[in-house]
Design a protein around this motif. Structure first.
Motif, PDB file in Angstrom:
ATOM      1  N   ALA A 157       0.952  -1.128   0.065  1.00  0.00           N
ATOM      2  CA  ALA A 157       0.171  -0.058   0.187  1.00  0.00           C
ATOM      3  C   ALA A 157       0.981   1.222   0.116  1.00  0.00           C
ATOM      4  O   ALA A 157       0.431   2.271  -0.665  1.00  0.00           O
ATOM      5  CB  ALA A 157      -0.895   0.022   1.268  1.00  0.00           C
ATOM      6  N   SER A 158       2.180   1.141   0.657  1.00  0.00           N
ATOM      7  CA  SER A 158       2.974   2.379   0.749  1.00  0.00           C
ATOM      8  C   SER A 158       3.565   2.886  -0.599  1.00  0.00           C
ATOM      9  O   SER A 158       3.832   3.633  -0.931  1.00  0.00           O
ATOM     10  CB  SER A 158       3.999   2.226   1.789  1.00  0.00           C
ATOM     11  N   LEU A 159       3.696   1.645  -1.261  1.00  0.00           N
ATOM     12  CA  LEU A 159       4.418   1.688  -2.643  1.00  0.00           C
ATOM     13  C   LEU A 159       3.290   2.377  -3.532  1.00  0.00           C
ATOM     14  O   LEU A 159       3.860   3.306  -4.594  1.00  0.00           O
ATOM     15  CB  LEU A 159       4.843   0.365  -3.159  1.00  0.00           C
ATOM     16  N   VAL A 160       2.126   1.951  -3.683  1.00  0.00           N
ATOM     17  CA  VAL A 160       1.196   2.545  -4.429  1.00  0.00           C
ATOM     18  C   VAL A 160       0.907   4.069  -3.923  1.00  0.00           C
ATOM     19  O   VAL A 160       0.821   5.061  -4.962  1.00  0.00           O
ATOM     20  CB  VAL A 160      -0.388   2.031  -3.920  1.00  0.00           C
ATOM     21  N   GLN A 161       0.933   4.316  -2.544  1.00  0.00           N
ATOM     22  CA  GLN A 161       0.885   5.812  -2.125  1.00  0.00           C
ATOM     23  C   GLN A 161       2.076   6.755  -2.678  1.00  0.00           C
ATOM     24  O   GLN A 161       1.936   7.727  -2.974  1.00  0.00           O
ATOM     25  CB  GLN A 161       0.781   5.887  -0.737  1.00  0.00           C
ATOM     26  N   GLY A 162       3.238   5.875  -2.869  1.00  0.00           N
ATOM     27  CA  GLY A 162       4.254   6.504  -3.334  1.00  0.00           C
ATOM     28  C   GLY A 162       4.240   6.866  -4.992  1.00  0.00           C
ATOM     29  O   GLY A 162       4.600   8.004  -5.415  1.00  0.00           O
ATOM     30  N   ILE A 163       3.357   6.217  -5.559  1.00  0.00           N
ATOM     31  CA  ILE A 163       2.943   6.798  -7.023  1.00  0.00           C
ATOM     32  C   ILE A 163       1.961   7.892  -7.003  1.00  0.00           C
ATOM     33  O   ILE A 163       1.945   8.767  -7.906  1.00  0.00           O
ATOM     34  CB  ILE A 163       2.234   5.256  -8.165  1.00  0.00           C
ATOM     35  N   TYR A 164       1.015   7.750  -6.140  1.00  0.00           N
ATOM     36  CA  TYR A 164       0.023   9.236  -6.075  1.00  0.00           C
ATOM     37  C   TYR A 164       0.981  10.138  -5.726  1.00  0.00           C
ATOM     38  O   TYR A 164       1.042  11.276  -6.393  1.00  0.00           O
ATOM     39  CB  TYR A 164      -0.813   8.711  -4.627  1.00  0.00           C
ATOM     40  N   VAL A 165       2.062  10.188  -4.784  1.00  0.00           N
ATOM     41  CA  VAL A 165       2.582  11.077  -4.255  1.00  0.00           C
ATOM     42  C   VAL A 165       3.671  11.710  -5.572  1.00  0.00           C
ATOM     43  O   VAL A 165       3.884  13.123  -5.667  1.00  0.00           O
ATOM     44  CB  VAL A 165       3.430  11.066  -3.017  1.00  0.00           C
ATOM     45  N   ALA A 166       4.216  10.701  -6.213  1.00  0.00           N
ATOM     46  CA  ALA A 166       4.956  10.834  -7.540  1.00  0.00           C
ATOM     47  C   ALA A 166       4.176  11.886  -8.398  1.00  0.00           C
ATOM     48  O   ALA A 166       4.711  12.940  -9.233  1.00  0.00           O
ATOM     49  CB  ALA A 166       5.470   9.806  -7.948  1.00  0.00           C
ATOM     50  N   GLU A 167       2.950  11.611  -8.589  1.00  0.00           N
ATOM     51  CA  GLU A 167       2.385  12.295  -9.699  1.00  0.00           C
ATOM     52  C   GLU A 167       2.106  13.739  -9.058  1.00  0.00           C
ATOM     53  O   GLU A 167       2.047  14.885  -9.798  1.00  0.00           O
ATOM     54  CB  GLU A 167       0.843  11.751  -9.946  1.00  0.00           C
ATOM     55  N   ARG A 168       1.540  13.831  -7.869  1.00  0.00           N
ATOM     56  CA  ARG A 168       1.340  15.169  -7.015  1.00  0.00           C
ATOM     57  C   ARG A 168       2.800  16.123  -7.185  1.00  0.00           C
ATOM     58  O   ARG A 168       2.828  17.363  -7.263  1.00  0.00           O
ATOM     59  CB  ARG A 168       1.060  15.119  -5.809  1.00  0.00           C
ATOM     60  N   ASP A 169       3.893  15.229  -7.009  1.00  0.00           N
ATOM     61  CA  ASP A 169       5.051  15.847  -6.907  1.00  0.00           C
ATOM     62  C   ASP A 169       5.373  16.447  -8.311  1.00  0.00           C
ATOM     63  O   ASP A 169       5.922  17.595  -8.347  1.00  0.00           O
ATOM     64  CB  ASP A 169       6.396  14.814  -6.728  1.00  0.00           C
ATOM     65  N   ARG A 170       5.101  15.960  -9.492  1.00  0.00           N
ATOM     66  CA  ARG A 170       5.311  16.335 -10.674  1.00  0.00           C
ATOM     67  C   ARG A 170       4.232  17.488 -11.011  1.00  0.00           C
ATOM     68  O   ARG A 170       4.772  18.555 -11.486  1.00  0.00           O
ATOM     69  CB  ARG A 170       4.686  15.137 -11.518  1.00  0.00           C
ATOM     70  N   GLN A 171       3.036  17.417 -10.365  1.00  0.00           N
ATOM     71  CA  GLN A 171       2.020  18.538 -10.818  1.00  0.00           C
ATOM     72  C   GLN A 171       2.580  19.917 -10.154  1.00  0.00           C
ATOM     73  O   GLN A 171       2.159  21.011 -10.640  1.00  0.00           O
ATOM     74  CB  GLN A 171       0.785  18.319 -10.576  1.00  0.00           C
ATOM     75  N   LEU A 172       3.038  19.734  -8.666  1.00  0.00           N
ATOM     76  CA  LEU A 172       3.344  20.756  -7.907  1.00  0.00           C
ATOM     77  C   LEU A 172       4.651  21.145  -8.091  1.00  0.00           C
ATOM     78  O   LEU A 172       5.295  21.821  -7.306  1.00  0.00           O
ATOM     79  CB  LEU A 172       3.067  20.359  -6.503  1.00  0.00           C
ATOM     80  N   GLN A 173       5.397  20.336  -8.989  1.00  0.00           N
ATOM     81  CA  GLN A 173       6.769  20.946  -9.250  1.00  0.00           C
ATOM     82  C   GLN A 173       7.774  20.690  -8.068  1.00  0.00           C
ATOM     83  O   GLN A 173       8.684  21.460  -8.035  1.00  0.00           O
ATOM     84  CB  GLN A 173       7.000  22.121 -10.034  1.00  0.00           C
ATOM     85  N   ARG A 174       7.696  19.578  -7.531  1.00  0.00           N
ATOM     86  CA  ARG A 174       8.371  19.390  -6.153  1.00  0.00           C
ATOM     87  C   ARG A 174       9.270  18.184  -6.635  1.00  0.00           C
ATOM     88  O   ARG A 174       9.366  17.132  -6.920  1.00  0.00           O
ATOM     89  CB  ARG A 174       7.493  18.628  -5.008  1.00  0.00           C
ATOM     90  N   GLU A 175      10.521  18.873  -6.923  1.00  0.00           N
ATOM     91  CA  GLU A 175      11.551  18.092  -7.444  1.00  0.00           C
ATOM     92  C   GLU A 175      12.887  18.202  -6.740  1.00  0.00           C
ATOM     93  O   GLU A 175      13.017  19.035  -5.932  1.00  0.00           O
ATOM     94  CB  GLU A 175      11.860  18.624  -9.007  1.00  0.00           C
ATOM     95  N   SER A 187       0.761  12.170 -17.256  1.00  0.00           N
ATOM     96  CA  SER A 187       0.810  11.850 -15.880  1.00  0.00           C
ATOM     97  C   SER A 187       1.571  10.835 -15.599  1.00  0.00           C
ATOM     98  O   SER A 187       1.293   9.672 -16.287  1.00  0.00           O
ATOM     99  CB  SER A 187      -0.544  12.016 -15.307  1.00  0.00           C
ATOM    100  N   ILE A 188       1.771  10.684 -14.199  1.00  0.00           N
ATOM    101  CA  ILE A 188       2.516   9.386 -13.791  1.00  0.00           C
ATOM    102  C   ILE A 188       1.391   8.435 -13.362  1.00  0.00           C
ATOM    103  O   ILE A 188       0.751   8.876 -12.076  1.00  0.00           O
ATOM    104  CB  ILE A 188       3.619   9.601 -12.834  1.00  0.00           C
ATOM    105  N   PHE A 189       1.307   7.210 -13.728  1.00  0.00           N
ATOM    106  CA  PHE A 189       0.044   6.459 -13.403  1.00  0.00           C
ATOM    107  C   PHE A 189       0.614   5.334 -12.637  1.00  0.00           C
ATOM    108  O   PHE A 189      -0.181   4.506 -11.945  1.00  0.00           O
ATOM    109  CB  PHE A 189      -0.787   6.108 -14.431  1.00  0.00           C
ATOM    110  N   GLY A 190       1.984   5.007 -12.782  1.00  0.00           N
ATOM    111  CA  GLY A 190       2.472   3.742 -12.160  1.00  0.00           C
ATOM    112  C   GLY A 190       3.613   3.871 -12.017  1.00  0.00           C
ATOM    113  O   GLY A 190       4.442   4.704 -12.638  1.00  0.00           O
ATOM    114  N   GLY A 191       4.338   2.760 -11.669  1.00  0.00           N
ATOM    115  CA  GLY A 191       5.995   2.807 -11.426  1.00  0.00           C
ATOM    116  C   GLY A 191       6.405   1.506 -11.050  1.00  0.00           C
ATOM    117  O   GLY A 191       5.585   0.481 -10.672  1.00  0.00           O
ATOM    118  N   ILE A 192       7.563   1.051 -11.253  1.00  0.00           N
ATOM    119  CA  ILE A 192       8.324  -0.036 -11.031  1.00  0.00           C
ATOM    120  C   ILE A 192       9.232   0.160 -10.148  1.00  0.00           C
ATOM    121  O   ILE A 192      10.338   0.934 -10.275  1.00  0.00           O
ATOM    122  CB  ILE A 192       9.222  -0.821 -12.422  1.00  0.00           C
ATOM    123  N   TYR A 193       9.111  -0.715  -8.957  1.00  0.00           N
ATOM    124  CA  TYR A 193      10.146  -0.523  -7.960  1.00  0.00           C
ATOM    125  C   TYR A 193      11.087  -1.811  -7.892  1.00  0.00           C
ATOM    126  O   TYR A 193      10.588  -2.761  -7.911  1.00  0.00           O
ATOM    127  CB  TYR A 193       9.321  -0.416  -6.637  1.00  0.00           C
TER     128      TYR A 193
END
Length: 356
Positions: free
Chosen positions: A32-50, A79-85
Motif C-alpha cells: 500500500a505504501s508503494l502505491v501511495q508513492g505513485i500517488y505522491v510522485a504524480e502530485r510531486d510532478r504537478q506541484l513541481q516538487r523536484e 501523468s505518472i500513473f504507475g511505477g516499477i520499484y
C-alpha cells in the motif's frame, strides 16, 4: 503548502522499521505504501516538487529499501500513473534470510484517480472505461501490460508483485488476469478495487439481501445460458471448436483483495464471494457457478456492442484472498482511502475463496 497525506513522516507506517515478509500486515502495508508513492510522485510532478529537498514520493519506497527505477507515464496527459520499484535490501542477518526469500524483487504499482487539474480528466476517462468494461482497450492499459510482460519475462513471476488502489487496483487485476491466463501467476495486491454493481451489500436485512442476490443469480445465469446457446449454434454452423473456459483458467490465481464495507465502490466483493457459499448450501451451486462468471451489466454491454466485447468485467474473479477492514470508517473518503491498509489500529478479517 504540503498536504499531510503526502508526507511519509506524518502519515506513513513508521512502525515498520523492520519488515517480516512472512507477516501479512507487513506485506500489505509495504504494498500500500508503494502505491501511495505513485500517488505522491504524480502530485510531486504537478506541484513541481523536484529534487531531494522538495520531492515527497521517494521516502514512501526508500523507507522499505525500494527504489523507483521507472515511472509509467500516460501517453495522453503525461501523468505518472504507475511505477516499477526494485527492492535493494541491506545485507540480511541470519535471522532474516528466510523472510527475505519471501520478498519481491520488483513491485509494479498503479495509482487511482488524482483530483488535480493536470490528471483528473484522463483519470475520469479511465474510470468510465471501467464502467463500460473497456479498460483493456486503453493505451494506459497497453503501457501497463507491456511493463508487466517485460518484467515477468526478465525476472520470473515469483519475483514480481502487482499492486494498485481504486482505478489502479483495476489495472493491477486486469494485467494480472491477462498474464494468469497463460499460467503466469503473479502476487497481486488490489486495494479498494471497483466492483460495479448496485450496493446490495449495504442492505441491513439479511433475508432481503440474500433474496435479491438469488434473484440476480437466476436472471444472470439464464441470460448467460441463452448467450452460450447462441454462441454454440454459431460455432456448430461454422464448425468451430468450443472456446476455452477463461474464467476457470484463472482459478489457480489468488489475487489479494482489500475492501471496506463502507466503500460502496468495492464492498460488493464481500457479497460476491459469500453468496457463492450460500448458494452451495441451498443446493443451487450450479446456478451460481454460472452466474459468478458474468454480470448483468456485462451481458447488457455485450448485447449493445453486438458481441464484440469479449473481455469479462475486471471484477469477475474466480478465486481470491479477501481481506475486509472490519473497523468503522467516518465517511466514504476514509473507507476508500489507501492509508487504512497500513494502520495498526484497524481490525482485518481475511478469508480465502476458491472457485471449484
Amino acid at each position: 503548502m504540503i498536504c499531510e497525506r503526502d508526507d511519509f513522516s506524518l502519515t506513513g507506517p513508521l512502525h515498520l522499521t523492520s519488515v517480516d515478509w512472512a507477516n501479512e500486515h507487513h506485506r500489505r502495508s509495504v504494498a500500500a505504501s508503494l502505491v501511495q508513492g505513485i500517488y505522491v510522485a504524480e502530485r510531486d510532478r504537478q506541484l513541481q516538487r523536484e529534487g531531494p529537498e522538495l520531492a515527497l514520493s521517494p521516502l514512501w519506497s526508500e523507507f522499505f529499501h525500494f527504489r523507483l527505477i521507472r515511472k509509467l507515464v500516460d501517453d495522453a496527459d503525461l501523468s505518472i500513473f504507475g511505477g516499477i520499484y526494485e527492492y535493494k535490501p541491506p545485507q540480511p542477518s541470519s535471522g532474516t534470510v528466510k523472510s527475505q526469500e519471501l520478498s519481491p524483487r520488483f513491485v509494479i504499482a498503479f495509482r487511482g484517480t488524482v483530483n488535480k487539474a493536470d490528471s483528473i480528466s484522463r483519470d475520469i476517462e479511465l474510470d468510465i472505461h471501467i464502467i463500460k468494461n473497456g479498460l483493456h482497450t486503453t493505451t494506459r492499459f497497453e503501457i501497463a501490460m507491456q511493463a508487466v510482460r517485460n518484467m515477468v519475462a526478465s525476472v520470473g513471476c515469483s519475483n514480481v508483485w502487482l499492486a494498485g488502489h481504486s482505478l489502479g487496483a483495476s489495472m493491477a487485476l486486469l494485467t494480472g488476469k491477462t498474464v494468469a491466463r497463460t499460467g503466469v501467476l503473479p502476487e497481486c495486491f488490489a486495494f479498494n478495487p471497483p466492483f460495479l454493481s448496485p450496493p446490495i451489500e449495504r442492505i441491513k436485512d439479511k433475508r432481503i439481501k440474500h433474496g435479491i442476490r438469488i434473484a440476480g443469480s437466476v436472471i444472470t445465469a439464464g441470460l448467460a445460458l441463452a448467450k452460450k446457446a447462441t454462441q454454440q449454434v454459431s460455432q456448430n454452423h461454422r464448425a468451430l471448436p468450443a472456446p476455452p473456459d477463461q474464467f476457470a483458467a484463472l482459478s489457480d490465481w489468488f489475487p489479494r483483495l482489500y475492501v471496506n464495507p463502507g466503500d460502496h465502490l468495492c464492498s460488493e466483493f464481500i457479497g460476491y464471494f459469500e453468496h457463492r457459499n450460500k448458494m452451495e448450501e441451498i443446493g443451487a451451486g450450479f446456478v451460481e457457478r454460472l452466474a459468478t462468471q458474468h454480470s448483468l451489466g456485462g451481458l447488457v454491454m455485450d448485447v449493445v456492442s453486438g458481441g464484440k466485447n469479449t473481455e469479462a468485467p475486471v471484477h469477475l474473479i474466480p478465486t481470491a484472498v479477501l481481506t475486509v477492514n472490519m473497523s468503522s470508517s467516518r465517511d466514504f473518503k476514509e473507507a476508500h482511502g489507501i492509508h487504512q491498509w497500513w494502520r495498526e489500529d484497524k481490525i482485518f478479517d481475511t478469508k480465502i475463496y476458491q472457485y471449484k
